[in-house]
Design a protein around this motif. Structure first.
Motif, PDB file in Angstrom:
ATOM      1  N   MET A 174       0.837  -1.200   0.000  1.00  0.00           N
ATOM      2  CA  MET A 174       0.000   0.000   0.000  1.00  0.00           C
ATOM      3  C   MET A 174       0.878   1.259   0.000  1.00  0.00           C
ATOM      4  O   MET A 174       0.615   2.210  -0.724  1.00  0.00           O
ATOM      5  N   VAL A 175       1.935   1.238   0.814  1.00  0.00           N
ATOM      6  CA  VAL A 175       2.840   2.391   0.867  1.00  0.00           C
ATOM      7  C   VAL A 175       3.578   2.533  -0.464  1.00  0.00           C
ATOM      8  O   VAL A 175       3.692   3.621  -1.017  1.00  0.00           O
ATOM      9  N   LYS A 176       4.030   1.398  -1.001  1.00  0.00           N
ATOM     10  CA  LYS A 176       4.730   1.451  -2.293  1.00  0.00           C
ATOM     11  C   LYS A 176       3.810   2.022  -3.373  1.00  0.00           C
ATOM     12  O   LYS A 176       4.210   2.838  -4.204  1.00  0.00           O
ATOM     13  N   ASP A 177       2.567   1.552  -3.338  1.00  0.00           N
ATOM     14  CA  ASP A 177       1.602   1.999  -4.342  1.00  0.00           C
ATOM     15  C   ASP A 177       1.340   3.497  -4.193  1.00  0.00           C
ATOM     16  O   ASP A 177       1.261   4.229  -5.183  1.00  0.00           O
ATOM     17  N   MET A 178       1.252   3.962  -2.950  1.00  0.00           N
ATOM     18  CA  MET A 178       0.974   5.376  -2.731  1.00  0.00           C
ATOM     19  C   MET A 178       2.166   6.215  -3.176  1.00  0.00           C
ATOM     20  O   MET A 178       2.000   7.284  -3.743  1.00  0.00           O
ATOM     21  N   ILE A 179       3.367   5.695  -2.943  1.00  0.00           N
ATOM     22  CA  ILE A 179       4.565   6.432  -3.381  1.00  0.00           C
ATOM     23  C   ILE A 179       4.543   6.611  -4.904  1.00  0.00           C
ATOM     24  O   ILE A 179       4.791   7.696  -5.410  1.00  0.00           O
ATOM     25  N   GLN A 180       4.188   5.564  -5.622  1.00  0.00           N
ATOM     26  CA  GLN A 180       4.194   5.689  -7.086  1.00  0.00           C
ATOM     27  C   GLN A 180       3.071   6.603  -7.582  1.00  0.00           C
ATOM     28  O   GLN A 180       3.106   7.084  -8.712  1.00  0.00           O
ATOM     29  N   ARG A 181       2.079   6.831  -6.753  1.00  0.00           N
ATOM     30  CA  ARG A 181       0.981   7.712  -7.158  1.00  0.00           C
ATOM     31  C   ARG A 181       1.203   9.161  -6.736  1.00  0.00           C
ATOM     32  O   ARG A 181       0.510  10.063  -7.187  1.00  0.00           O
ATOM     33  N   LEU A 182       2.149   9.372  -5.837  1.00  0.00           N
ATOM     34  CA  LEU A 182       2.433  10.734  -5.369  1.00  0.00           C
ATOM     35  C   LEU A 182       3.699  11.303  -6.013  1.00  0.00           C
ATOM     36  O   LEU A 182       3.833  12.504  -6.153  1.00  0.00           O
ATOM     37  N   TYR A 183       4.606  10.407  -6.383  1.00  0.00           N
ATOM     38  CA  TYR A 183       5.915  10.851  -6.867  1.00  0.00           C
ATOM     39  C   TYR A 183       6.061  10.642  -8.369  1.00  0.00           C
ATOM     40  O   TYR A 183       5.432   9.741  -8.934  1.00  0.00           O
ATOM     41  N   SER A 184       6.920  11.468  -8.964  1.00  0.00           N
ATOM     42  CA  SER A 184       7.296  11.210 -10.346  1.00  0.00           C
ATOM     43  C   SER A 184       8.328  10.079 -10.343  1.00  0.00           C
ATOM     44  O   SER A 184       8.828   9.696  -9.283  1.00  0.00           O
ATOM     45  N   ASP A 185       8.618   9.588 -11.525  1.00  0.00           N
ATOM     46  CA  ASP A 185       9.537   8.456 -11.624  1.00  0.00           C
ATOM     47  C   ASP A 185      10.631   8.804 -12.627  1.00  0.00           C
ATOM     48  O   ASP A 185      10.344   9.060 -13.805  1.00  0.00           O
ATOM     49  N   ASN A 186      11.885   8.848 -12.162  1.00  0.00           N
ATOM     50  CA  ASN A 186      12.966   9.191 -13.100  1.00  0.00           C
ATOM     51  C   ASN A 186      13.561   7.942 -13.758  1.00  0.00           C
ATOM     52  O   ASN A 186      14.574   8.020 -14.430  1.00  0.00           O
ATOM     53  N   GLY A 187      12.932   6.811 -13.510  1.00  0.00           N
ATOM     54  CA  GLY A 187      13.397   5.578 -14.144  1.00  0.00           C
ATOM     55  C   GLY A 187      14.546   4.922 -13.406  1.00  0.00           C
ATOM     56  O   GLY A 187      15.001   3.847 -13.778  1.00  0.00           O
ATOM     57  N   LYS A 188      15.073   5.622 -12.362  1.00  0.00           N
ATOM     58  CA  LYS A 188      16.202   5.054 -11.609  1.00  0.00           C
ATOM     59  C   LYS A 188      15.810   4.851 -10.150  1.00  0.00           C
ATOM     60  O   LYS A 188      16.653   4.928  -9.254  1.00  0.00           O
ATOM     61  N   GLY A 189      14.542   4.702  -9.926  1.00  0.00           N
ATOM     62  CA  GLY A 189      14.077   4.453  -8.568  1.00  0.00           C
ATOM     63  C   GLY A 189      13.907   5.707  -7.733  1.00  0.00           C
ATOM     64  O   GLY A 189      13.693   5.636  -6.537  1.00  0.00           O
ATOM     65  N   ASP A 190      14.037   6.854  -8.372  1.00  0.00           N
ATOM     66  CA  ASP A 190      13.870   8.095  -7.608  1.00  0.00           C
ATOM     67  C   ASP A 190      12.862   8.990  -8.327  1.00  0.00           C
ATOM     68  O   ASP A 190      12.413   8.687  -9.447  1.00  0.00           O
ATOM     69  N   GLY A 191      12.527  10.079  -7.716  1.00  0.00           N
ATOM     70  CA  GLY A 191      11.574  11.016  -8.304  1.00  0.00           C
ATOM     71  C   GLY A 191      11.228  12.063  -7.277  1.00  0.00           C
ATOM     72  O   GLY A 191      11.740  12.037  -6.170  1.00  0.00           O
ATOM     73  N   ARG A 192      10.358  12.976  -7.674  1.00  0.00           N
ATOM     74  CA  ARG A 192       9.990  14.033  -6.724  1.00  0.00           C
ATOM     75  C   ARG A 192       8.489  14.095  -6.549  1.00  0.00           C
ATOM     76  O   ARG A 192       7.726  13.591  -7.378  1.00  0.00           O
TER      77      ARG A 192
ATOM     78  N   SER B  21      12.605  12.623  -0.987  1.00  0.00           N
ATOM     79  CA  SER B  21      12.494  12.197  -2.383  1.00  0.00           C
ATOM     80  C   SER B  21      11.868  10.797  -2.411  1.00  0.00           C
ATOM     81  O   SER B  21      11.710  10.147  -1.374  1.00  0.00           O
ATOM     82  N   ARG B  22      11.537  10.372  -3.600  1.00  0.00           N
ATOM     83  CA  ARG B  22      10.904   9.055  -3.742  1.00  0.00           C
ATOM     84  C   ARG B  22      11.788   7.949  -3.162  1.00  0.00           C
ATOM     85  O   ARG B  22      11.332   7.080  -2.442  1.00  0.00           O
ATOM     86  N   LYS B  23      13.074   8.050  -3.477  1.00  0.00           N
ATOM     87  CA  LYS B  23      13.979   7.002  -3.011  1.00  0.00           C
ATOM     88  C   LYS B  23      14.125   7.043  -1.480  1.00  0.00           C
ATOM     89  O   LYS B  23      14.100   6.014  -0.821  1.00  0.00           O
ATOM     90  N   GLN B  24      14.266   8.269  -0.972  1.00  0.00           N
ATOM     91  CA  GLN B  24      14.387   8.391   0.500  1.00  0.00           C
ATOM     92  C   GLN B  24      13.151   7.816   1.181  1.00  0.00           C
ATOM     93  O   GLN B  24      13.250   7.112   2.188  1.00  0.00           O
ATOM     94  N   MET B  25      11.986   8.134   0.601  1.00  0.00           N
ATOM     95  CA  MET B  25      10.735   7.670   1.208  1.00  0.00           C
ATOM     96  C   MET B  25      10.658   6.135   1.130  1.00  0.00           C
ATOM     97  O   MET B  25      10.298   5.477   2.111  1.00  0.00           O
TER      98      MET B  25
END
Lengths: 123, 643
Positions: B393-411, B456-460
């Protein structure tokens, strides 16, 4: 003879304050008086005069007021402030000391007209 | 404005007024001054060049322009030629530079502060606009369908092992999924109706007279549904695949579980993008079957009473087996809420066992008792609890809140923040969105600043994994071990930039109490059934717990508070089973007494003496170490839970 730029930078403000010590004057009047009373020594590029006046004003040594001149046109008149008078006196002492020092070194043989003017010759 | 009048005004006020109005007042239009002067064009050009090059404030330019124009007019008046005046004036660029420097020095402190503030404000606005654009430029791109992972175990289950295939059609027929209060599927008849209250109370008992008769009639009328519960309850899995989008369910599933669902086409018009995102996230998954199964367990509980009153111990046994099966089935989906409902249903099962064995009609034969014993201990309570779905659920929410730079990070994104705000608003404050436009704008304007503060996405993701690992390492440590990391405090102390984790990861460690409670209740039920089996063989209950180990129990069930066997004491007619409780001291089975007025605290000596104390109820007991909780936890004989 005109003064070198560096010398003008040091002596110019004192000369202008000396002129204003006799009463308020506007820009062109100061330019004319400097040229006339300093035998051309202080004949400066006129563009230098106004920044010099603004600097003196920024330091509180002169103040300025807009008012109509004798021909009715409005001009900015500058006058020496109390702080300006005090500063002029200090400058005068320093110039005298400088001239005496230069004399002792034999740079000149007698007190120059400029030194005479700076020491109160114009007042 | 009259000049002499202007001179009477204190400098600061005049400066403030001039500073503010100068950009808009023609009096300070230096170009107009030059244009209107009678000077020759060449001189005008010099003045214009000087003024333009000074890059001063408009009011300062105006002052200097007027002074220079007066200067040249004086020169002309003294019969100086145009060329002479221009030559005497000197280089306009040099003049401009000297004038600028001297004017800057002459500015008042007030002007400097005003200008500094203005520039700072403009810089802040420029930075904010940039930030706003940057923030809104990124879009979340949810690319992983976590429902696949969520349903992976269920998909491996064969059709024959799925209880839902048994429940579904009869569930629809009896409107069991209809949550409306007046629906026949609510089985209100099985709850005792207190005349003084409109609330449904405890489950119906055979001694409830006319109300019992109505309950029994309802059970008789629902025989087909109860048969399905008994049959389905024995299957290893509930077998219901979950979807975020209701339209993905079959028509039969919809009819059974969402009888009021009107179809996606209608809903689409009412949904905005935020609602749609939430609706399609794991957070938005609906679990209507969970509470329905709890209701089913209660129905079977009453049916057990009915069966025993009819002397039908076989049906009662089947009811009990089905309830323990249902308890395990609801944990299929691995959400924490499923685990908690699983524990609740398991507890209903334990209560059914105790109640049935004590019943004067509880003449179970040996084979039935053995089946009940198997049902009680079939699943470890640790199997019931899983954090897998919460993790997804947390992973799913992260992908819905953050952008994806293709390297596991985003804002963090604007769309994501809207989803988060909608979620926190609906789940925590229950306030409708969009009614307060001031708040709406304030929230909207403040959002880009989260880029500066949020992880950031990765930190989260990394932090979520770290906490998940901490939970995994500590959750199942024995209760009596003191070196358990307080994950909740660790989480609460996290920097606010991990806001998502704070909001979405539930207080998992507090569920340890629920697991230890369920395990202990299960252990006690196992001892009780074993004791009854022992009595069947030996004519009386055993003197010690040790006599059960071997033939009747694989090993002595453990007291979670000290790791020793649960306490068993033979009484004249019967026996007692208890745990030493949070103070880790054996009080010989004397229960914890709480204040009748404030049941959350232990009773004082005065309250005990004055009769203002009562034994702690099962639902009030916390399975955690607490030296101040004096007394033990009675496990058998068990009083009926407070329904």
């Amino acid at each position: 003879m005109k003064l070198e730029r560096e010398l003008m930078r040091g002596a110019g403000p004192t000369a202008v304050m000396q002129l204003l010590s006799s009463g308020e004057m506007y820009g062109y009047q100061i330019v004319e008086s400097l040229a006339a009373h300093s035998k051309g020594v202080f004949e400066m590029g006129q563009s230098t005069l106004y920044p010099m006046l603004y600097n003196l004003e920024a330091k509180g040594l002169v103040s300025s007021t807009n008012k109509p001149g004798p021909n009715g046109r409005e001009r900015r008149y500058y006058r020496l402030t109390a702080a300006g008078r005090k500063r002029l006196e200090q400058d005068r002492q320093q110039w005298l000391a400088l001239i005496e020092g230069l004399g002792a070194l034999g740079v000149h043989r007698s007190v120059s007209p400029l030194a005479w003017k700076l020491s109160g010759g114009l007042t | 404005m009259n000049t002499s009048y202007l001179n009477l005004i204190p400098n600061q006020i005049a400066s403030l007024g001039d500073l503010i109005v100068s950009p808009f007042v023609s009096r300070y239009d230096w170009k107009r001054h030059i244009e209107h002067s009678q000077l020759p064009t060449a001189i005008k050009r010099v003045v214009s060049t000087v003024i333009k090059s000074t890059r001063l404030m408009r009011i300062e330019k105006s002052q200097v322009a007027q002074e220079l124009l007066a200067h040249f007019e004086d020169g002309i008046q003294r019969n100086k030629s145009e060329t002479e005046l221009v030559d005497d004036f000197g280089d306009p660029k040099v003049a401009a530079s000297l004038i600028r420097n001297s004017k800057l020095k002459g500015r008042s402190m007030f002007t400097k502060i005003f200008r500094g503030g203005l520039w700072s404000l403009l810089a802040a606005i420029a930075i904010y606009v940039g930030l706003y654009a940057y923030f809104h430029a990124a879009k979340p791109n949810p690319s992983t369908d976590y429902t696949i992972e969520l349903n992976a175990n269920i998909q491996k289950t064969s059709a024959a092992d799925r209880a839902w295939n048994v429940y579904r059609d009869v569930w629809t027929k009896f409107e069991f999924g209809n949550e409306q209060a007046d629906s026949p599927g609510q089985f209100k008849e099985i709850y005792y109706k207190n005349r003084d209250s409109n609330q449904d109370g405890r489950l119906m008992l055979p001694t409830d007279g006319a109300q019992w008769d109505l309950a029994v009639k309802k059970l008789d009328d629902s025989r087909e549904l109860l048969d399905a519960f008994r049959l389905g309850g024995t299957r290893p899995s509930f077998g219901f695949e979950l979807h975020t989008d209701l339209s993905q369910y079959s028509a039969e599933d919809i009819a059974a579980l969402f009888p009021h669902y009107q179809g996606r086409a209608k809903d689409e018009n009412d949904f905005n993008e935020v609602d749609r995102t939430l609706d399609r996230s794991l957070v938005g998954i609906l679990l209507p079957h969970i509470q329905a199964m709890r209701s089913a367990a209660r129905i079977l509980h009453v049916d057990t009473r009915y069966a025993l009153s009819q002397g039908d111990t076989e049906r009662a046994t089947q009811d009990i087996e089905a309830v323990f099966g249902m308890a395990h089935q609801v944990t299929d989906s691995q959400f924490l809420i499923c685990s908690l409902v699983g524990f609740a249903i398991h507890n209903i099962g334990c209560e059914m066992v105790g109640e049935s064995l004590r019943s004067p009609d509880g003449h179970f034969d040996r084979e039935q008792l053995a089946r009940i014993q198997t049902a009680v201990g079939k699943h470890s309570m640790k199997e019931f609890i899983s954090f897998e779905s919460e993790r997804l659920m947390v992973k799913d929410m992260i992908q819905r809140l953050y952008s994806d730079n293709g390297k596991g990070d985003g804002r963090l994104t604007a769309d994501g923040m809207n989803v988060y705000q909608q979620f926190t608003s609906s789940f925590y404050t229950n306030q409708p969105q969009g009614t307060n436009w001031v708040e709406h704008i304030a929230l909207g304007l403040g959002q880009p600043l989260t880029l500066l503060t949020a992880a950031s996405r990765k930190q989260m993701s990394d932090k979520a994994d770290e906490i998940q690992n901490l939970i995994d390492e500590n959750f199942h440590k024995p209760l009596y071990t003191k070196d358990v990391v307080d994950v909740e405090t660790y989480k609460a102390d996290l920097d606010d930039k991990f806001f998502l984790i704070k909001a979405f990861l539930p207080a998992t460690m507090s569920l340890r109490s629920a697991v230890f409670r369920a395990e202990t209740e299960q252990s006690a039920a196992q001892i009780v059934v074993a004791a009854y089996l022992y009595k069947m063989d030996n004519g009386e209950f055993p003197e010690t717990l040790g006599q059960l180990v071997g033939k009747y129990l694989r090993s002595a069930p453990i007291d979670p508070f000290d790791g020793q066997p649960l306490r068993y004491k033979r009484t004249a007619e019967h026996f007692v089973v208890y745990s030493i409780g949070g103070d880790q001291f054996d009080d010989g089975g004397i229960p914890v007494l709480v204040s009748s007025y404030t049941p959350t605290r232990a009773a004082t000596a005065d309250e005990i003496e004055n009769g203002n104390a009562r034994p702690q109820r099962r639902g009030e007991i916390r399975y955690e170490l607490n030296p101040s909780v004096k007394g033990d936890i009675e496990l058998w004989p068990r009083a009926a839970d407070d329904e």
